[in-house]
Design an enzyme around this catalytic site. Structure first.
Site, PDB file in Angstrom:
ATOM      1  CB  THR A  61      -8.691  18.654-108.835  1.00 45.21           C
ATOM      2  OG1 THR A  61      -9.371  17.417-108.593  1.00 45.21           O
ATOM      3  CG2 THR A  61      -7.764  18.967-107.663  1.00 45.21           C
ATOM      4  CE1 TYR A 124      -8.113  23.451-109.284  1.00 42.05           C
ATOM      5  CE2 TYR A 124      -6.530  24.056-110.990  1.00 42.05           C
ATOM      6  CZ  TYR A 124      -6.833  23.389-109.818  1.00 42.05           C
ATOM      7  OH  TYR A 124      -5.862  22.668-109.170  1.00 42.05           O
TER       8      TYR A 124
END
Length: 283
Positions: A61, A124
């Site tokens: 994350t 991401y």
């Protein structure tokens, strides 16, 4: 029902344990014993546990770090998902993969539906979309739950960061032109327990819409009321351009939850969930 959780030590993993319904036998091995990047170890753990359901609560994350280390993020967010999905399929277990609003580019002006074509604008986001694809490739009927702005009373997240900065600094500057919905990890966990018998792509966040700036204002207001902060500090709204980061953040992260809410019932408003979270943080 036996449920195996990958990433049991993270904020979602802990929330899943705290909200597990009656009748659930939760198997939550530590990361050292369940390295999801190791296909052989994943297969061995899943084969030994023989779960009815495998929930992947693990993820890379670090959004900005992924820009420089996309291969490492891909290993956790996609390759490892394939390992988990294949292992779940091999023992006939259902599989849940948690994904993100970052699979979209953030340029919309209406809530993103589950069937909206993805268009990630960051490393991401690309790795999380690859994880969705890996789940669908290696499992016949995965459940993919996209969420956004997740926080909890434990771990590293926006709420905990704001509380620290508001205690340490004379003022706090927060981006005001990125809009979405904060999601309490416990709320997300309860939704996963309610949705786990389904398959396909669902969206889940708490109710309401806000900016990061307005979220920060609410955090300070409620933290002062609960005694978590001793004094108010100025919160300065800034533009995304005034706070450049390696990764491009979505300006619009609002997800359409109508299909999930039809099953679970509507979520509570994000501010109500924020209060519950703050009450769980020691003063």
């Amino acid at each position: 029902m036996k449920v195996l959780v990958a990433g049991s030590g993270g904020q979602l993993g802990r929330a899943l344990a705290a909200s597990a319904p009656n009748g659930i036998t939760l198997i939550a091995p530590p990361e050292a014993a369940f390295d999801i990047g190791n296909a052989a170890q994943v297969a061995a753990v899943v084969d030994a546990a023989r779960p009815d359901l495998l929930i992947n609560a693990a993820a890379w994350t670090a959004v900005d770090k992924a820009e420089a280390e996309e291969a490492a993020a891909l290993l956790v967010n996609a390759t490892a998902v394939g390992h988990l999905a294949a292992a779940a399929a091999s023992v006939g277990a259902r599989f849940v993969q948690v994904s993100t609003d970052y699979v979209f580019d953030g340029q919309a002006c209406a809530p993103y539906r589950p069937d909206t074509p993805p268009a990630p604008a960051s490393a991401y986001g690309r790795t999380k979309l690859a994880g969705e694809q890996a789940a669908a490739t290696h499992h016949p009927a995965p459940l993919i739950v996209r969420t956004a702005w997740v926080y909890a009373a434990q771990g590293n997240n926006f709420v905990k960061t704001m509380l620290r900065l508001m205690a340490e600094r004379d003022e706090v500057r927060v981006v005001a032109d990125q809009v979405g919905t904060p999601t309490h990890a416990l709320s997300l966990a309860r939704a996963i327990w309610a949705l786990h018998g389904h398959s396909g792509i669902f969206h889940w966040t708490d109710a309401g819409i806000t900016s990061w700036y307005d979220f920060a204002v609410a955090i300070q207001d409620e933290a002062l009321r609960l005694g978590l902060l001793s004094q108010a500090k100025p919160i300065i709204p800034i533009a995304t351009a005034d706070y450049p980061t390696p990764a491009r953040r979505p300006a619009w992260s609002v997800l359409d939850k109508s299909t999930s809410w039809a099953i679970t019932g509507p979520a509570r408003h994000w501010r109500h969930e924020l209060i519950d979270c703050l009450k769980a943080i020691p003063a």
